[in-house]
Structure formats: C-alpha cells, structure tokens
Write an enzyme that holds these catalytic residues in place. Structure first.
Site, PDB file in Angstrom:
ATOM      1  N   TYR B 291       0.857  -1.204   0.000  1.00 54.04           N
ATOM      2  CA  TYR B 291       0.000   0.000   0.000  1.00 54.04           C
ATOM      3  C   TYR B 291       0.884   1.241   0.000  1.00 54.04           C
ATOM      4  O   TYR B 291       1.649   1.475   0.932  1.00 54.04           O
ATOM      5  CB  TYR B 291      -0.879  -0.008   1.244  1.00 54.04           C
ATOM      6  CG  TYR B 291      -1.994   1.016   1.242  1.00 54.04           C
ATOM      7  CD1 TYR B 291      -3.321   0.605   1.218  1.00 54.04           C
ATOM      8  CD2 TYR B 291      -1.736   2.388   1.306  1.00 54.04           C
ATOM      9  CE1 TYR B 291      -4.358   1.533   1.253  1.00 54.04           C
ATOM     10  CE2 TYR B 291      -2.763   3.316   1.338  1.00 54.04           C
ATOM     11  CZ  TYR B 291      -4.071   2.889   1.308  1.00 54.04           C
ATOM     12  OH  TYR B 291      -5.091   3.809   1.347  1.00 54.04           O
ATOM     13  N   TYR B 342      -6.132   5.072  -6.800  1.00 49.63           N
ATOM     14  CA  TYR B 342      -6.181   5.100  -5.345  1.00 49.63           C
ATOM     15  C   TYR B 342      -7.536   4.557  -4.916  1.00 49.63           C
ATOM     16  O   TYR B 342      -8.462   5.305  -4.664  1.00 49.63           O
ATOM     17  CB  TYR B 342      -5.975   6.540  -4.895  1.00 49.63           C
ATOM     18  CG  TYR B 342      -5.960   6.787  -3.406  1.00 49.63           C
ATOM     19  CD1 TYR B 342      -5.156   6.052  -2.558  1.00 49.63           C
ATOM     20  CD2 TYR B 342      -6.735   7.812  -2.862  1.00 49.63           C
ATOM     21  CE1 TYR B 342      -5.124   6.323  -1.194  1.00 49.63           C
ATOM     22  CE2 TYR B 342      -6.708   8.088  -1.506  1.00 49.63           C
ATOM     23  CZ  TYR B 342      -5.901   7.340  -0.679  1.00 49.63           C
ATOM     24  OH  TYR B 342      -5.878   7.616   0.666  1.00 49.63           O
TER      25      TYR B 342
END
Ligand code: ZN
Lengths: 140, 389
Positions: B291, B342
């Site tokens: 991430y 995102y």
C-alpha cells in the site's frame, strides 16, 4: 505577529483535551500525568495506559525540549495558510517526560537551519486574543 | 488445502478515473458495479452473495448494496474500523474469517469512492482526531503528517530523496503496461521527480498517491465451494489486521507510538503472525503489493514485513530489486496507489489475485506467493499472503 495567520483553524478539542488549552491560556505548558503512577502523556487520553487509572494531574513541562522531527510545508491544503508557505511543522519531545509528543512550529529559525536533535526554548504566541499557542525557538 | 481454506474466487473493478473527472452515478453505483463484476468473474449469481465487508469508513453500506443488487439473505456485514486505508487487507481478513467459520458462504470485500463527490482526502477536513493539537500548527493532511516520519527515517538511516524517487519510478513504470492505470501513457524520470513541486518536505508531488474515482471488489469463499465456480481459486494462506501498543492515531496526528517504533508502521507483530500462519518466511515471497499512500512510508512497511532489513529500504529500492521484470522482488506490479489508482489498496489485493492467476500485465514468472499490505501509518493496518491453488 504570530508564526501562522490568526485564521489558522482551531478545531474543538475533545473533552479530555480541553484542560491542556485552558492552561495554555494562562501561559502554562502542562501535560497530563497519571495521579496514581505518575506516567506523563501527551496528547491527553482518558485513561493511563500504564496502570489504567482515570485520575489525572496536570504537570508543568520540565527539562530540555528537543526537535524530534519536522516537515516543511509548501502545499498548505487550507486556503488561509497559502501566504504562510513554506512553513515548518515540528514534533518536539521532552526527554524528562517520555510520553509527551508535542506538535508545534519552530520560530526565529530559517527552515534550512532546522536540525533534528536541536535544543529548543518555549515561546508563547497569541494569534487571536485568548488563544495562546506554545511554539519554540532554538535555544541560545 | 483444507475444505474451509478461504479463497478469492472473483475479482471486479470499475474504470478508474482522476478525481476531477465526472462520475456517472455515485459511490454506491461504483461499489455495486465492482461487486457485480466480482460475482460475474466467479460465475456466481449475485443473489448468492451473503456477506459484505469494507474498511475505513466506506460510505456504501451493506444494506444499500444488498437492496441495490438483489441479495435476498445477507448473513454478515462488517467493516474494519476507520484508519484510512489501513484496513484494506483487513476487509479480506473479515471475509476469510466469515467463510472459514461458516458464518457466511460467499463474502465480498469491496471499496468504492467518488472523490469529487465525497471530498478529497488531501483537502482540509475539520474532523480529525487530535485536531486541536495539529491544526493550529498548520499540520492538516496525511502527506504533511506522514512527512514527519519519513524525515525521521532519513535522519536515522540516511534514506535519500532519490531512493524515495526510485519507488515512485518503479510504480510508474509498471503502470505503463496496465490498461486500467490512470497514469498509463505518462512516464516519469528521476529528473522530473526531483524537480516536481514539494508538497511537505521531504515528500514531493510524485511521492504522493493519486486521488481517483473507482471501485473494486473481491469475492471470498471456501476451497470446498470454490471447486464449483468458474475462476481458478486463489487461496488466502494467511490474513491479519491490528495495530501496535500506544499507536492511536500514530503518525496521523497523535505521534504517541514509542520513539523506538517511530520509524515503523507498527506492523512487526502482524508480519510475524502472517508469516507464521502461512508457514513461509519473507524470503519466500515472489511478488508484493505494498500500500503506497506515500513512497517513504510504503518503504518503511517493506521493512516491517521483512522484505528488507530495518532501515535498508532505501538502498533496497534504489538497487532495482522492486522493478519488474528483473528485480528480485517486484512491488506494485499494477502501478500501486501512486500510478494505477487510489482505491485505498483494495486494488492491490485485486492485483495480488491476478499475479497468482498468472494474469498480471507485469506477470512475475512462476510466482507462487504474493504479499499484500494495508495502509502504512494508520491503525489498524493489515496484510495478506496469497498463494496458488
Ligand atoms: Zn498510571
């Protein structure tokens, strides 16, 4: 004249955070300590993580203040701070009060002269009447 | 494989677009599209979905999705507590627990967001934990808050701006092969990276993730049920979510993690559990989806998860180790949050599944184990190890 504009937002503190700001209003930098075991913490929390006591006392900041880390903000994300960029935001620690993490700004210091580990002294600024903020400058 | 081993049997995603592009419909519509496309991928009728999970304050709640797509019998719904994208893999962890225990049979972990409508995460928000201690000092948003940790990591270990840049460049390079990536067709070189505007020193423009509209979803069931479905099941060998002592808002405002753990993401114990449960070690990992809210913290997460020694993520990344196809450990083979989209890291789980199916646009040869991690910095954070059937 203060480091950041008077319009800089100041959100409502949580109930257990309010006393910190009330003491600042009297130009007294106090951190929340556990009335049972003495462990000091900041930001304030409702319970002592060491002994689970709810009783608190507010202890005057003591000892050296040290720059632990910082950032220099070029993109402010808030419209009232556009004119203030680039400004620094810093995290300072109090080696004699180990649970304290205080976010602040370093004044009277060019951004290029900031050094992690530098010793600092407290300065009070009052951007709007009654709103008193703890900031720091390099210790001479 | 045990009959109740959780497996991902379907992946779905919408188109990904920049935050300022118009979105047809809403967050809910995007979420429904992704959930339905995951069911279609698995060959499962949508009405058979009986569980829904998400994370980080998702605005598309399960009863609305249930009513929208026509689920008759919902048996579980749960969300990993808000902690930004920390719970991305945690939402899959919840789904895995639900199907393994028998609480539900077909659970979808999903994430949908239309940032133009619900607000950009990079903008000022008055509702921030410990806000009275950060906002008066001009510290408002994640890049500013987390820059403090990256600066300290540079101080402790000598991490450099160019090393952060190497992470951003690797993600951008991988995105060039991914037709879904928002940044496909927009290459990035080190000179451009270094001359980009500073957001919050040491984070520059290309250190920061995109802000996008889109949704994705993964469908989880047991190994036993997976055999009756269309897609090749990808077993979840281990999944974890949690946080470290004293972390609270951690680097997102309280900074009350211990000073010794300051330049970590508080995931060391989660990593230990994760590898222990899967019965593998970090050196066994073939490909990782980390991430990447910001380059520097993603690199610190790589240290917490043992992909390189503590403090050495800078040299590790700069050595080319994370670049496909020649690096020893390709990272973010879809382009990541920095260059694909995102979707709060659930897109990293989707890419992990593609790698284990052999369908990535940057496919790692013979990849058998994929590590996926949740948002670094917030609490809780999370992780998964995916395997091959
Ligand atoms: Zn105590």
């Amino acid at each position: 004249m203060s480091y950041l504009p008077a319009e800089t937002p100041f959100p409502e503190p949580a109930p257990w955070e309010q006393a910190f700001w009330d003491f600042c209003g009297q130009r007294s930098l106090r951190f929340q300590g556990c009335a049972r075991c003495g462990v000091v913490r900041h930001p304030p929390m409702p319970v002592c993580a060491s002994c689970q006591a709810f009783e608190i006392e507010w202890l005057e900041a003591e000892g050296d203040v040290e720059l632990f880390t910082y950032t220099i903000i070029h993109h402010p994300t808030h419209p009232d701070l556009v004119q203030a960029t680039p400004y620094n935001a810093a995290l300072v620690i109090f080696p004699r009060m180990q649970g304290v993490r205080l976010v602040t700004n370093i004044v009277d210091c060019r951004n290029d002269d900031l050094r992690i580990g530098m010793k600092l002294s407290l300065v009070w600024e009052e951007p709007t009447p009654g709103r008193v903020l703890p900031r720091f400058r390099p210790r001479v | 494989m045990k009959p109740n081993t959780p497996c991902i049997v379907g992946i779905g995603q919408t188109a990904y677009t920049r935050w300022n592009q118009p979105v047809e419909g809403s967050d809910l519509q995007l979420a429904c599209q992704a959930v339905l496309s995951a069911a279609r991928d698995a060959g499962l009728p949508a009405r058979d979905i009986d569980g829904l999970t998400s994370f980080g304050g998702d605005v598309s709640d399960p009863p609305m999705i249930q009513a929208s797509i026509g689920i008759d019998e919902l048996r579980m719904s749960a969300m990993v507590w808000p902690g930004g994208g920390g719970g991305s893999c945690g939402s899959v962890d919840l789904a895995a627990m639900a199907v393994s225990s028998g609480q539900a049979s077909y659970v979808v972990a999903m994430r949908g967001l239309a940032q133009g409508q619900i607000g950009r995460f990079g903008r000022y928000s008055p509702n921030w934990r410990h806000g009275s201690f950060t906002h008066p000092f001009g510290l408002f948003a994640p890049p500013q808050l987390l820059a403090m940790v990256v600066r300290r990591h540079m101080h402790e270990y000598g991490t450099t701006q160019e090393q952060l840049g190497a992470f951003a460049l690797a993600c951008r390079e991988h995105a060039q092969r991914n037709p879904a990536a928002v940044m496909r067709g927009r290459t990035l070189d080190m000179e451009t990276y270094l001359s980009a505007r500073i957001i919050a020193d040491p984070l520059r423009l290309y250190d920061c993730c995109l802000e996008t509209n889109g949704a994705c979803a993964v469908l989880v069931t047991t190994w036993e049920r997976a055999r009756d479905l269309a897609a090749t099941p990808v077993p979840i060998l281990a999944s974890v979510h949690g946080s470290s002592g004293g972390w609270a808002a951690g680097p997102l405002g309280s900074y009350n993690m211990s000073l010794e753990r300051f330049t970590t993401v508080g995931a060391a114990h989660l990593a230990r559990d994760l590898y222990g449960k899967a019965g593998v070690s970090p050196s066994d990992i073939d490909v990782a989806q980390i991430y990447d809210n910001f380059t520097g913290v993603a690199m610190i997460a790589m240290e917490d998860f043992g992909l390189c020694p503590r403090g050495e993520s800078g040299p590790f990344v700069a050595s080319g180790a994370i670049r496909w196809p020649h690096g020893a450990l390709p990272v973010n083979t879809h382009g990541g949050n920095l260059s694909e989209a995102y979707i709060h890291g659930l897109n990293h789980v989707v890419e992990g599944v593609r790698q284990m199916r052999g369908q990535s646009t940057c496919q790692v040869d013979n990849a058998r184990l994929c590590l996926v991690t949740g948002g670094p910095g917030p609490a809780p954070t999370s992780g998964l190890i995916l395997g091959r059937a």
